[in-house]
Design a protein around this motif. Structure first.
Motif, PDB file in Angstrom:
ATOM      1  N   LEU A 259      44.981  60.664   9.922  1.00 38.12           N
ATOM      2  CA  LEU A 259      45.875  61.404   9.028  1.00 38.12           C
ATOM      3  C   LEU A 259      47.254  60.756   9.088  1.00 38.12           C
ATOM      4  O   LEU A 259      47.848  60.651  10.166  1.00 38.12           O
ATOM      5  N   LEU A 260      47.752  60.311   7.953  1.00 36.01           N
ATOM      6  CA  LEU A 260      49.114  59.785   7.842  1.00 36.01           C
ATOM      7  C   LEU A 260      49.909  60.754   6.979  1.00 36.01           C
ATOM      8  O   LEU A 260      49.517  61.042   5.843  1.00 36.01           O
ATOM      9  N   MET A 261      51.007  61.271   7.515  1.00 36.77           N
ATOM     10  CA  MET A 261      51.808  62.270   6.814  1.00 36.77           C
ATOM     11  C   MET A 261      53.124  61.639   6.369  1.00 36.77           C
ATOM     12  O   MET A 261      53.979  61.304   7.185  1.00 36.77           O
ATOM     13  N   GLY A 262      53.273  61.462   5.053  1.00 39.66           N
ATOM     14  CA  GLY A 262      54.453  60.800   4.527  1.00 39.66           C
ATOM     15  C   GLY A 262      55.064  61.501   3.336  1.00 39.66           C
ATOM     16  O   GLY A 262      55.095  62.731   3.276  1.00 39.66           O
ATOM     17  N   HIS A 263      55.501  60.704   2.362  1.00 40.12           N
ATOM     18  CA  HIS A 263      56.304  61.211   1.254  1.00 40.12           C
ATOM     19  C   HIS A 263      55.714  60.784  -0.089  1.00 40.12           C
ATOM     20  O   HIS A 263      54.855  59.893  -0.153  1.00 40.12           O
ATOM     21  N   ASP A 264      56.221  61.368  -1.166  1.00 41.07           N
ATOM     22  CA  ASP A 264      55.772  60.972  -2.498  1.00 41.07           C
ATOM     23  C   ASP A 264      56.107  59.513  -2.781  1.00 41.07           C
ATOM     24  O   ASP A 264      55.358  58.811  -3.466  1.00 41.07           O
ATOM     25  N   SER A 265      57.225  59.034  -2.245  1.00 44.75           N
ATOM     26  CA  SER A 265      57.588  57.629  -2.450  1.00 44.75           C
ATOM     27  C   SER A 265      56.545  56.698  -1.840  1.00 44.75           C
ATOM     28  O   SER A 265      56.222  55.647  -2.412  1.00 44.75           O
ATOM     29  N   ASN A 266      55.994  57.055  -0.677  1.00 47.93           N
ATOM     30  CA  ASN A 266      54.938  56.258  -0.054  1.00 47.93           C
ATOM     31  C   ASN A 266      53.705  56.185  -0.953  1.00 47.93           C
ATOM     32  O   ASN A 266      53.118  55.120  -1.158  1.00 47.93           O
ATOM     33  N   ILE A 267      53.320  57.338  -1.482  1.00 45.59           N
ATOM     34  CA  ILE A 267      52.130  57.390  -2.331  1.00 45.59           C
ATOM     35  C   ILE A 267      52.369  56.638  -3.637  1.00 45.59           C
ATOM     36  O   ILE A 267      51.495  55.918  -4.133  1.00 45.59           O
ATOM     37  N   ASN A 268      53.566  56.768  -4.194  1.00 41.27           N
ATOM     38  CA  ASN A 268      53.887  56.050  -5.427  1.00 41.27           C
ATOM     39  C   ASN A 268      53.739  54.543  -5.272  1.00 41.27           C
ATOM     40  O   ASN A 268      53.153  53.865  -6.123  1.00 41.27           O
TER      41      ASN A 268
END
Length: 412
Positions: free
Chosen positions: A306-315
């Motif tokens: 599980l990697l918990m990040g941000h919308d910028s990471n996914i974008n």
């Protein structure tokens, strides 16, 4: 009864028995063919759950009074904690049902967690883990400094040539936006012409103001101007809505329909497109993330990450990994709050080979706002994703070795 009738009944019974056996075998064979897959590995890349608005410094753009928040800007709210715990419980059930994880506490060879150092990501990971594995000692890994975090959305390439190309691509994306109607709608909601920004700075027409692109090594790429401002405002309205603020109070009652939402969401999407959805910027920011993820895909353990990040990471991942376009039903955003891109490695017991399936798993806007408990009867939303470099079949599976080759070729 005559011998002839007895013989007929005997033959009929034998025929029916044989027919039933054949049908039974066919059904068993069909079941095996329809469900030949066994789950072998899962990598979950998640956006944190519901937070407070990222900025409270918006008084100068409207005469309206903004809502008061108990928490600091950009931090996970109580609603966000509960919503992420629902996701944790749901995923634990799925991973146990597939046999990938045991009912007991998993060790790090089975389950691994990494989170960015921001409060909202650490708290989201905590909520997921404590709900999925109560009374288990699961370690949440993170970098010791923000500057060392794998999930920083900052520029790494320091060359002048990169900066020149990156700025050019961002300007092309910016110049392709057509947001005049969206700006007018936002001005109406804010009563922008009555704001201090208009009265004192003489900036009264968003559509005519400049959006300046900025790229600097060690910093996030930026767009300075009304587009950034509208991104912050829309983010605030979304967080008001997600956190259950009364409809009459969300955007001061000026957003009452999907049409109203979509009239301003173009500003939000436009900002993220310019900042994160260009070729060179996305590939640069995504590189350490993808390099970090590669061993999670290729090594035997851990079985679940599980990697918990941000919308910028996914974008940037969506752009750098060349995902095909997709639509998320029942969501206001293409990168929904708390949403998870779930990479799954499946073993086909018939073909004796491994396959990749990618799904976006997310809570609908209604599930978020209404705080709906997730279960088998009320599951989250699912959307199957596909990579341009790994063609999938009708069920969404692509060959695992093709995927790994695609990963290896991304930064060669």
């Amino acid at each position: 009864m005559s011998a002839r009738h007895m013989l007929w009944n005997s033959n009929c019974g034998l025929f029916l028995c044989k027919t039933f056996c054949v049908l039974f075998l066919l059904l068993c064979f069909e079941f095996r063919i329809v469900n030949p897959y066994k789950l072998d590995k899962v990598v979950i890349f998640s956006r944190h759950s519901v937070r407070t608005p990222s900025s409270y410094d918006l008084e100068h753009i409207t005469p309206h009074k903004w809502p008061d928040w108990k928490e600091k800007p950009g931090t996970l709210t109580q609603n966000g904690h509960v919503l992420e715990s629902y996701m944790g419980t749901y995923f634990r059930g799925w991973l146990s049902d597939t046999g990938l994880l045991p009912d007991s506490c998993p060790d790090e060879d089975l389950f691994y967690v990494y989170a960015d150092l921001m409060q909202r990501t650490l708290a989201s990971a905590e909520a997921f883990v404590r709900s999925a594995f109560p009374d288990c000692n699961i370690i949440i890994h993170s970098s010791d400094k923000k500057s060392h975090s794998v999930l920083r959305s900052h520029i790494h390439n320091s060359s002048d040539s990169f900066r020149e190309i990156a700025i050019h691509e961002m300007k092309v994306k910016r110049n392709g936006l057509h947001l005049k109607k969206s700006y007018k709608k936002m001005e109406s909601i804010l009563k922008y012409q009555h704001s201090d920004r208009c009265k004192e700075d003489k900036k009264c027409d968003m559509a005519s103001e400049k959006n300046v692109v900025k790229v600097k090594v060690g910093k996030k790429p930026k767009v300075k101007g009304p587009l950034q401002l509208c991104n912050e405002v829309t983010d605030t309205f979304l967080m008001e809505y997600y956190n259950g603020l009364a409809r009459r109070k969300v955007a001061w009652g000026k957003i009452s329909s999907k049409k109203d939402w979509h009239s301003i969401l173009g500003l939000y999407a436009g900002y993220h497109d310019v900042v994160y959805n260009t070729t060179h910027v996305a590939k640069d920011i995504a590189k350490p993330i993808i390099m970090f993820m590669k061993p999670l895909f290729t090594n035997e353990s851990p079985k679940v990450s599980l990697l918990m990040g941000h919308d910028s990471n996914i974008n940037v991942l969506l752009k750098a990994m060349h995902f095909k376009n997709f639509v998320l039903n029942k969501s206001l955003l293409s990168v929904p709050i708390g949403g998870k891109i779930v990479f799954q490695k499946w073993y086909d017991v018939v073909k004796k080979d491994y396959f990749l399936k990618i799904q976006y798993v997310y809570q609908s806007t209604k599930q978020i706002r209404k705080m709906v408990v997730l279960s088998r009867d009320t599951p989250p939303q699912f959307s199957t994703l596909e990579l341009k470099g790994c063609a999938a079949n009708e069920e969404g599976y692509c060959p695992w070795d093709v995927f790994i080759k695609f990963l290896n070729d991304l930064y060669t």
